[in-house]
Structures are given as structure tokens and as C-alpha cells.
Design an enzyme around this catalytic site. Structure first.
Site, PDB file in Angstrom:
ATOM      1  N   GLU A 195      -2.643  -0.607  -7.906  1.00  0.00           N
ATOM      2  CA  GLU A 195      -4.044  -0.744  -7.503  1.00  0.00           C
ATOM      3  C   GLU A 195      -4.654   0.656  -7.489  1.00  0.00           C
ATOM      4  OE1 GLU A 195      -5.780  -3.290  -3.939  1.00  0.00           O
ATOM      5  OE2 GLU A 195      -5.158  -1.334  -3.216  1.00  0.00           O
ATOM      6  N   HIS A 252      -1.512   2.049   9.717  1.00  0.00           N
ATOM      7  CA  HIS A 252      -2.517   2.064   8.641  1.00  0.00           C
ATOM      8  C   HIS A 252      -3.179   3.437   8.666  1.00  0.00           C
ATOM      9  CE1 HIS A 252      -5.663   0.575   5.987  1.00  0.00           C
ATOM     10  NE2 HIS A 252      -5.069  -0.604   5.906  1.00  0.00           N
ATOM     11  N   TRP A 294     -10.984  -8.005  11.681  1.00  0.00           N
ATOM     12  CA  TRP A 294     -10.119  -7.578  10.570  1.00  0.00           C
ATOM     13  C   TRP A 294      -8.665  -7.689  10.988  1.00  0.00           C
ATOM     14  CZ3 TRP A 294      -6.838  -3.152  10.346  1.00  0.00           C
ATOM     15  CH2 TRP A 294      -6.197  -2.995   9.102  1.00  0.00           C
ATOM     16  N   SER A 353       2.546  -2.058   5.143  1.00  0.00           N
ATOM     17  CA  SER A 353       3.568  -3.098   5.314  1.00  0.00           C
ATOM     18  C   SER A 353       4.945  -2.594   4.898  1.00  0.00           C
ATOM     19  CB  SER A 353       3.194  -4.336   4.502  1.00  0.00           C
ATOM     20  OG  SER A 353       3.101  -4.027   3.116  1.00  0.00           O
ATOM     21  N   ASN A 409       0.790  -1.238   0.000  1.00  0.00           N
ATOM     22  CA  ASN A 409       0.000   0.000   0.000  1.00  0.00           C
ATOM     23  C   ASN A 409       0.821   1.286   0.000  1.00  0.00           C
ATOM     24  OD1 ASN A 409      -2.390  -1.354  -0.130  1.00  0.00           O
ATOM     25  ND2 ASN A 409      -2.972  -1.049   2.004  1.00  0.00           N
ATOM     26  N   ARG A 440     -15.105  -3.209   5.415  1.00  0.00           N
ATOM     27  CA  ARG A 440     -14.694  -4.482   4.816  1.00  0.00           C
ATOM     28  C   ARG A 440     -15.921  -5.277   4.370  1.00  0.00           C
ATOM     29  NH1 ARG A 440     -10.691  -2.304   4.250  1.00  0.00           N
ATOM     30  NH2 ARG A 440      -8.592  -2.851   4.856  1.00  0.00           N
ATOM     31  N   ASP A 471      -7.630 -11.910  -4.662  1.00  0.00           N
ATOM     32  CA  ASP A 471      -7.500 -10.799  -3.713  1.00  0.00           C
ATOM     33  C   ASP A 471      -7.752 -11.294  -2.286  1.00  0.00           C
ATOM     34  OD1 ASP A 471      -7.146  -8.053  -3.065  1.00  0.00           O
ATOM     35  OD2 ASP A 471      -9.323  -7.777  -2.980  1.00  0.00           O
TER      36      ASP A 471
END
Ligand code: SFD
Ligand code: AMP
Length: 630
Positions: free
Chosen positions: A126, A388, A218, A439, A62, A249, A351
Site C-alpha cells: 500500500e 498505532h 474509529w 497489528s 501496516n 478518517r 477496503d
């Protein structure tokens, strides 16, 4: 506890945790340690190959800034993070990570991580900052590199050792103490510098899943607030403890939505087919200047959706079939369209299979065919994950070279990414106010902090002074739940029901109920108020008293006891910080009904807190937000 062996490990740098940030720290610190004749030791509560948030794998990287190609600048990334966090961010930290993150991604690829590429060999994005990967084995690949680096530099690693507390020499951190989750052993790690990278926290709040699904959330159930406790207990100044993260989600198994929104350009709607981002757009005026930035901040996206849920317009659906159809229809002919459809279908399943296998299982179990009908999404429960889109963590020093005159005074006090406690460094979820590391950025921050910690050790070469009495006292405290259980469990027919102790599961339920009802959890539609928080803190005080009565039947339960003590401190810091910040800044994460607006004049500021373990008192303070550029 006479039958517990004490194992003492002496090292120069101790890395607590074995996740993304810890692996980054191990790789980088080992390189510099070898040059300086120093030893690096890593300790993980689990097994590095599959520990932490990346245990199941990931389907995207990400954070990739792509500085070399000129696609983006550091300022672009800082602006993105600033907007997403409604203005509350340490740009010196964000920029420090962003300027090094691309090289981390290139290392991942070199170590064997498959990154999607187009026909010209370019990475497939993405979204603007995200790259698609075949990431089922992401963590295995990264852990292997960390273990190799440690081995090459004469370092070592311990798995299945649960860290409970820091060891302190006055105001300096000189290592950590913990216990083996498999053998009757207490571990005492003596270190000249300690790097905290034990992730964030889940199950502080009541999760949506109960009964047969309990534990499915999650965020991985293994991260239970160890970083927060370690830094808080050590006396480190903490920041953004009010900034929880609530991801949206796929419902019940928590499959990711990023690929659907960004790659497949899918639309999420309410049950009537209404686009809540458009229909509720008037709400954006209230949250200016962040309400109308592009992309909309994650909490604002949540908020517009929650308004519909509160209006009775649920279920909310991701229109997967429309998105797949729209892409396939762009094909030149029918045959190509059919081929494209099959490709997209495979990508949709992959995914999930790459990082949330349970969602693929749930889809299969409930006959979901994404190319045929929409799928339900919802807001999860609150998590603490500073790496995040949350921001909670320790307040750390920024790098010297990126500061301007205004930021230098506030944000720089020496070694990059060192907390306010001498010798205690933090990275990943453990360090705060530098969101959107994910990450790759967490690994990068681990590298930066690992290198800085070695520089600290080079300047502080004397052996650490670890007081034997402190070790003995902590050892007794850590093992006490085993004694409590052994002493009292036979006095009732059901060992769960006993007036002399509380088992960790019951303790966790109580914590979760307090947080859910008083601090704005799922059942309260993420709403709270000053009065609710005050009551919740009173109840948390009673829970704290009962923590002394925690009981453990075995080593596994002993771990559960300490996980919950760690969570309790995270909960405490969270409630205090929401109470201290007298505004609502992140609707969609939490809403203070008694302070329902954003107040930029008074609260464009960090909320920081410090705990004094001797007096058990907290101190709250504001710190100014200062940006690197206008
Ligand atoms: O898209 C102790 N994240 C994603 N990042 C991406 O780049 N791409 C994605 O696709 C991502 N997705 C995602 C992500 C997170 C989660 C939970 C899901 C999906 C479901 C974010 C990253 O995963 C995250 O930013 C990093 O992993 C953070 O790194 P770090 O090192 O701060 O935390 P960790 O990796 O979880 O490791 C924690 C380690 O600590 C250990 N530990 N060790 C000793 N004693 C104790 N008491 C300990 N307590 C914990 C753990 O075992 C672990 O080794 S997407 O859906 O958002
Ligand atoms: P997720 O799968 O939701 O974690 O998303 C992966 C990445 O895409 C993260 O960087 C998110 O912030 C980002 N993202 C997800 N959904 C959106 C959206 N609707 N608009 C912009 N960014 C998004």
C-alpha cells in the site's frame, strides 16, 4: 456478595487480553512453556475470534520492513518512527519489534491470511511499510493459531472474563482478578508472571457521534483503558501518557484513508479545492526539524487540515474520483481503462468491507459513488493507542543486545518488555514509546514479551504468594456496584435518577465532558492550556470520589462500571502529562495555547509518571531520549 462463586486458576504465565499482542504472546510463550514444563493461561473479556481492534478485520498490514530483500534497514524504520513522533521514541523497542516483524507476517500467510500479490508473486504494497490484505477474517485466523498453540502446550484460555485489577505481592505482580460477564463468578488468576495486552482506550473523550450513532468511533468501543489501569494501579512507571492519537478518517463511519492516500495517491482538499498540505506549508517552519520530513508526521498532516477547518474552509474532501480517473487513464486503451476503473471501484469498497463495514453501509446509504464524486473526511476524537501513531503505555525494558552505552543505562533493566514492576510484562497498546507497531508489530511484541516472561518464570520458579485478604478486599470492591444498585434502586420511580448512586453511562458522560472541554477534545478544537487542565483535574477529582457510588443493575453494567474506572485513570494520567510537558509538540493531536511552540532544548524528553495506590499520589518525571544511532 454471597451468591458469587470464586474460581481460582493457578498458572505460570497469565496473558491478560486476547487481541493481537496477546495472541502473539500465546503462540510464542506456549512453545517455550512446553519445553520448560510450564503452563500458559490467556483471559479475554470477549471472544478471541472477534475481540479487540481487529474484530471487524483489517485491509492492510501496516508494518512489514522487508529486511531480507534489502529494501529497507532497521535504521530506516527507526527514522520513520522517530520523525513521525516528533523525536519522542524508544528506538531500542522499535528496532526490536522491527527486526522480527517480517517473520510474523510470514506466519500469518502460512496460517491462511490472503496477502495481495502481483503477477510475479511479490507482495503488493500500500505504501513503503504497508501490505494490502483480504483481511476480513484476519483476527479469526490469528486467534485460531493462538488457541492451537495453547492447546498443544497444555495451556488454557478463558473468554468473557473481564480483568479488573492486578494481584500484587509487595512490588511483584502475581496475577490478576476479574469477573465473568455471563455468570456470577469472580476469577482469581495466580501467576508467576503476567503479560498485559488489553489494548488501548476509547470513549475517554466525548466522541463525535452521539445519539443514534453513539458508540461508533474509529477505535473499537471494547478497549476501555484496562491495560493503562492495570499497569498504573500495579505501580508501573508509565510513559507518553500525553501522546494521544487522532486519526483522520472518512466522516461519521470512520473508514480508513491509508489506501486512498498511499495506494490510489488521492488528494485531500478543502471545500474550495485548495490543497491544504501546500497552501499551509509555511506553518511547517514552526515545527522543524520534523515539519519538513517525508512523509509528514501524522499529527502535522492533521494540523494543516485543522487550520483550514478553523478558517471555515470545511468540509474537507478526499478527491476519490480524480484519483480513480488518474489511475485508469494510464491504461493502454479505453477497454483496459474501463476494466481498471471497475477493478479500482471494487478495491475501494473492499477496503471498507475488510475492516470498517459501517463505512460501506454509510456510503451506500448516502449514494456515494467514489468514482463519481469526492467524499468527506475529518479528524476523529482522541484515542489512546500506543501501537498505532500514538505512544501511551507502560515504560518497558529494552533488549540487551541492541543497546549502546548511552541507552543501556536508561532503557535496560532485565527481561525484554517487562515493566518496572517485577513479573509484569506489557505489549501492543499496553507498552509505550514504541509507536507504529500496528497489528503485525503488536503480535510480534507479544511474541517477544511472551518469550521473555517464560525466561523470567524459569528464574523465579517459586509459587506466587497471593494474600487471601487482598483477594477478599478486591472482590468486595469489584462487586460493590451490584449491592449499591440492589439496595437503592427501588427508592425512586426512575432507576436512572437516584441520589444514592451514579450509573456507568452517566459517569462516562461526565468523564467525557470534562475531557472534551478541559483537555482538548473535539468541541475545543483539540486545544487546551495549563489553566484549563488544572480546572479539569479538579473536576476529575470529584468524579473520582463519585466512583465509589457507581451502581450496576447486572453483570453487563458491572463491566461498564469498571470500564469507566479504567478510563478515568487513563484520563488522569493524560491530563497530568500534558500539564507537565510545557510545550506543544504534536499540533494536530493537541495544542497547548499557553505553550504554543515546540521546545527541543527542554522537552526532547519522555514524560513519565507513576501512581502509588496506597497514598493515591502521582509522581511525574522526565526521562532522556537517547537514540541508537545519530
Ligand atoms: O490502517 C480485555 N490497526 C491497524 N493495523 C494494521 O496493521 N493494519 C491496519 O489496517 C490497521 N488499521 C486499524 C488499526 C486499529 C484500528 C482500531 C482500526 C484500524 C479501526 C492497529 C491494530 O489493530 C492494533 O495496533 C493492534 O490490534 C493492537 O494490538 P493489541 O493486542 O495491543 O490490542 P487489541 O488487538 O485491540 O486487543 C485488546 C484485547 O484486550 C481485550 N481486553 N481482556 C480482559 N479484560 C479486560 N478488562 C480487557 N479489556 C480489553 C480485548 O477483548 C482484546 O482481546 S488502520 O486503519 O490504521
Ligand atoms: P491509515 O489508514 O490512515 O491508518 O493509514 C495506514 C498507514 O498509512 C499508516 O501506517 C499511516 O501512518 C500511513 N499513512 C496514511 N496516510 C498517509 C499519508 N498521507 N502519508 C504517509 N503515510 C500515510
Amino acid at each position: 456478595m454471597a451468591n458469587f462463586e470464586t474460581v481460582t486458576v493457578e498458572t505460570d504465565l497469565l496473558i491478560c487480553g486476547g487481541g493481537m499482542a496477546a495472541c502473539g504472546a500465546a503462540v510464542e510463550a506456549s512453545y517455550w512453556a512446553k519445553k520448560n514444563g510450564l503452563k500458559v493461561t490467556l483471559v479475554d473479556k470477549a471472544v478471541m475470534d472477534r475481540s479487540g481492534a481487529v474484530a471487524m478485520g483489517l485491509s492492510a498490514i501496516n508494518q512489514y520492513v522487508d529486511l531480507n530483500s534489502g529494501a529497507n534497514t532497521l535504521k530506516d524504520y527507526c527514522d520513520y518512527v522517530r520523525n513521525d513522533l516528533m523525536g519522542i521514541t524508544r528506538e531500542d523497542l522499535v528496532a526490536n519489534i522491527a527486526r522480527h516483524v517480517d517473520s510474523t507476517v510470514h506466519l500469518f500467510e502460512k496460517w491462511g491470511l490472503p496477502i495481495w500479490k502481483d503477477a510475479e508473486g511479490k507482495y503488493i504494497h500500500e505504501g513503503r511499510w504497508q501490505l494490502m490484505i483480504n483481511g476480513e477474517s484476519y483476527k479469526v485466523i490469528v486467534a485460531e493459531a493462538a488457541k492451537n498453540a495453547l492447546a498443544e502446550a497444555g495451556g488454557e484460555y478463558f473468554e468473557r472474563v473481564f480483568i479488573t485489577h492486578p494481584l500484587m505481592d509487595g512490588d511483584r505482580c502475581v496475577g490478576a482478578i476479574g469477573f465473568s460477564t455471563r455468570q456470577n463468578k469472580v476469577y482469581v488468576f495466580k501467576a508467576k508472571a503476567t503479560l498485559v495486552a488489553m489494548g488501548g482506550a476509547v470513549h475517554v473523550f466525548k466522541p463525535r457521534s452521539t445519539g443514534e450513532g453513539f458508540g461508533r468511533s474509529w477505535y473499537p468501543p471494547f478497549n476501555s483503558g484496562a491495560s493503562a489501569f492495570f499497569t498504573i494501579y500495579g505501580g508501573a512507571e508509565m510513559t507518553c501518557q500525553e501522546v494521544r492519537f487522532i486519526p483522520v478518517r472518512f466522516k461519521d463511519a470512520y473508514g480508513p484513508v491509508g489506501a486512498w492516500f498511499l495506494l490510489f495517491k488521492a488528494l485531500a482538499t478543502n471545500a474550495q479545492g485548495g490543497n491544504y498540505m501546500k497552501e499551509n506549508a509555511a506553518e511547517l517552519e514552526k515545527w522543524q526539524p520534523y515539519g519538513k520530513v517525508k512523509p509528514a508526521p501524522a499529527n502535522i498532516r492533521n494540523w494543516l487540515m485543522m487550520l483550514d477547518v478553523m478558517d471555515g474552509k470545511a468540509p474537507i474532501y478526499m478527491q476519490t474520483h480524480d484519483a480513480i480517473k488518474a489511475i485508469a487513464e494510464k491504461s493502454p486503451d479505453e477497454k483496459a481503462a474501463r476494466k481498471k476503473l471497475r477493478e479500482l471501484e471494487a478495491e475501494a469498497w473492499e477496503d471498507f468491507l475488510d475492516m470498517t463495514i459501517s463505512q460501506a453501509i454509510l456510503w451506500a446509504a448516502t449514494n456515494v459513488e467514489p468514482e463519481k464524486r469526492p467524499s468527506e473526511i475529518m479528524a476523529c476524537d482522541p484515542y489512546f493507542i500506543g501501537s498505532h501513531s500514538g505512544a501511551s503505555g507502560a515504560w518497558v525494558s529494552g533488549p540487551e543486545d541492541l543497546q549502546n552505552e548511552a541507552t543501556r543505562q536508561e532503557y535496560f533493566w532485565g527481561y525484554p518488555h517487562m515493566t518496572t514492576v517485577s513479573g509484569m510484562f506489557a505489549a501492543g497498546d499496553a507498552s509505550g514509546a514504541s509507536s507504529h507497531k500496528f497489528s503485525s508489530g503488536s503480535f510480534t511484541e507479544g511474541r517477544i514479551a511472551g518469550k521473555a516472561a517464560i525466561a523470567y518464570i524459569a528464574d523465579h520458579r517459586a509459587a506466587p504468594n497471593v494474600d487471601a485478604a487482598q483477594v477478599e478486599s478486591l472482590k468486595a470492591q469489584i462487586l460493590k456496584p451490584l449491592d449499591t444498585f440492589a439496595q437503592h434502586s427501588k427508592t425512586t420511580t426512575d432507576p436512572d435518577v437516584n441520589p444514592n448512586y451514579i450509573r456507568p453511562t452517566q459517569f462516562m458522560y461526565r468523564l467525557q465532558k470534562i475531557m472534551d472541554e478541559y483537555a482538548g477534545g473535539v468541541s475545543s478544537q483539540f486545544k487546551t492550556s495549563g489553566k484549563l487542565l488544572e480546572k479539569g483535574m479538579e473536576l476529575l477529582g470529584y468524579l473520582k470520589q463519585d466512583a465509589a457510588c457507581l451502581a450496576a443493575e447486572d453483570l453487563h453494567e458491572l463491566m461498564r462500571c469498571w470500564e469507566n474506572v479504567h478510563r478515568m485513570f487513563q484520563a488522569d494520567a493524560h491530563m497530568r502529562s500534558i500539564l507537565f510537558r510545557e510545550e506543544t509538540r504534536w499540533p494536530g493531536y493537541y495544542f497547548r495555547s499557553d505553550k504554543p511552540s515546540m521546545d527541543n532544548a527542554n522537552w526532547l524528553a519522555f514524560v513519565n509518571c507513576t501512581y502509588d495506590r496506597k497514598t493515591e499520589q502521582w509522581a511525574m518525571r522526565k526521562r532522556p531520549v537517547k537514540y541508537l544511532t545519530a
